[in-house]
Enzyme design. Sequence first.
Site, mmCIF file in Angstrom:
data_model
loop_
_atom_site.group_PDB
_atom_site.id
_atom_site.type_symbol
_atom_site.label_atom_id
_atom_site.label_comp_id
_atom_site.label_asym_id
_atom_site.label_seq_id
_atom_site.Cartn_x
_atom_site.Cartn_y
_atom_site.Cartn_z
ATOM 1 N N LYS A 135 25.768 8.287 -53.585
ATOM 2 C CA LYS A 135 25.772 8.229 -52.117
ATOM 3 C C LYS A 135 25.063 6.973 -51.631
ATOM 4 O O LYS A 135 25.602 6.216 -50.811
ATOM 5 C CB LYS A 135 25.076 9.464 -51.538
ATOM 6 C CG LYS A 135 25.131 9.529 -50.016
ATOM 7 C CD LYS A 135 24.248 10.614 -49.455
ATOM 8 C CE LYS A 135 22.828 10.118 -49.328
ATOM 9 N NZ LYS A 135 21.954 11.045 -48.574
ATOM 10 N N ASP A 162 27.225 12.646 -47.357
ATOM 11 C CA ASP A 162 25.929 13.241 -47.039
ATOM 12 C C ASP A 162 26.149 14.664 -46.529
ATOM 13 O O ASP A 162 27.270 15.201 -46.596
ATOM 14 C CB ASP A 162 25.175 12.384 -46.019
ATOM 15 C CG ASP A 162 25.816 12.435 -44.640
ATOM 16 O OD1 ASP A 162 26.964 12.927 -44.520
ATOM 17 O OD2 ASP A 162 25.170 11.992 -43.668
#
Length: 409
Positions: free
Chosen positions: A242, A260
Amino acid sequence: MSKKAAAPSGKAAATGKKVAAPKKAAAPKKAAKKSAPAKAVARKASASSAPAKATAKKTSASSAPVKTTARKPMPAKKSAPAKKAAPAAATLAKAPPAKAASAQGAPTKVAPAKPPRNESHTALVRRARRINRELAEVYPYAHPELDFENPFQLVVATVLSAQTTDLRVNQTTPALFGKYPTPEDLAAANPEEVEEILRPTGFFRAKTKSVIGLSKALRDDFGGEVPGRLEDLVKLPGVGRKTAFVVLGNAFGRPGITVDTHFQRLVRRWQWTDQTEPDKIEAAIGGLFPKSEWTMLSHHVIFHGRRICHARKPACGACPIAPLCPAYGEGETDPEKAQKLLKYEKGGFPGQRLNPPQSYLDAGGIPAPPLGATIPSASAPGAPAPDASAPGVPASAAPAPGSPAREAG
């Protein structure tokens, strides 16, 4: 035979109930015996009086008693089926309201744009891309909500954003980068001093270890420069896929999907995928969009998740893509009540960044205040202020519950 048949028909008189048969018209015993089965046959077969008349003609010599016996029981024959049909009629009468009730309740349960159960991949792609186009019109100024000036600042800020808000990170990093502007500076820093700076972000000891560790790796392995490849970024301490995609997409212009908590929540609400693991979500959503759209897609979805499609109280009544949303109705659908749930620029609250892009300011966005500062518009009703949970923030600047400064991510 005539003597036996001459006896008065007491049974026939009793069968007639309401009809008191005169003595002159008394029927023979055989007629009485056969007239009773005639009634049973007539009740079981039909409401027609034809079988009763035929039976009466055979069992009686005089036509008058037969007519009296055949005509008078007919009201009883018609009333009996009516009594039996009454419950059925009552059931039918109750059925339509039940259907109507279910029809009235349907809009609250069924989404306006609920996809079919067996939605094809092509239909899913079209629906997903249409939602993204709508979000692009609503948030043309979507951007990464971490303040940064170079790839090094972005990778450090992204690592610090774990388990806290971008707002809190943006309020903390100015002091960090002011004292340690390069990877070499942060690599040689005293951990205790770094911990004190990072304390407001939470988990400050673990985060201190990560940012000092990645700074050392950048100094020793990459010549003090942040690498621009995914396989190199994920080797840095505290950096996962991420974080790597955030850096690649926003610092190097290389497409990536940032999965997220907001992204995960919304793509499942929209039924783009039912996966729950970030890597699988990334792969599933990546197959629905061209690679060139991945970075801005992430910004659109995250912006919408932070501002309108919240985790606990989605503002469905103020959502611009409500007609396209399969999960419409999970949150507040009343427009006035939903309007009060909006956050950041659409609700008149400060955003996450202290130094947002000009396009955001042009759209009515308000910059976030520095750590410990009060908001100029704090005197306005409902305006939030910075969180006072961290050291160094005045208690007078504490935000009201539910304000953006207290919301995660």
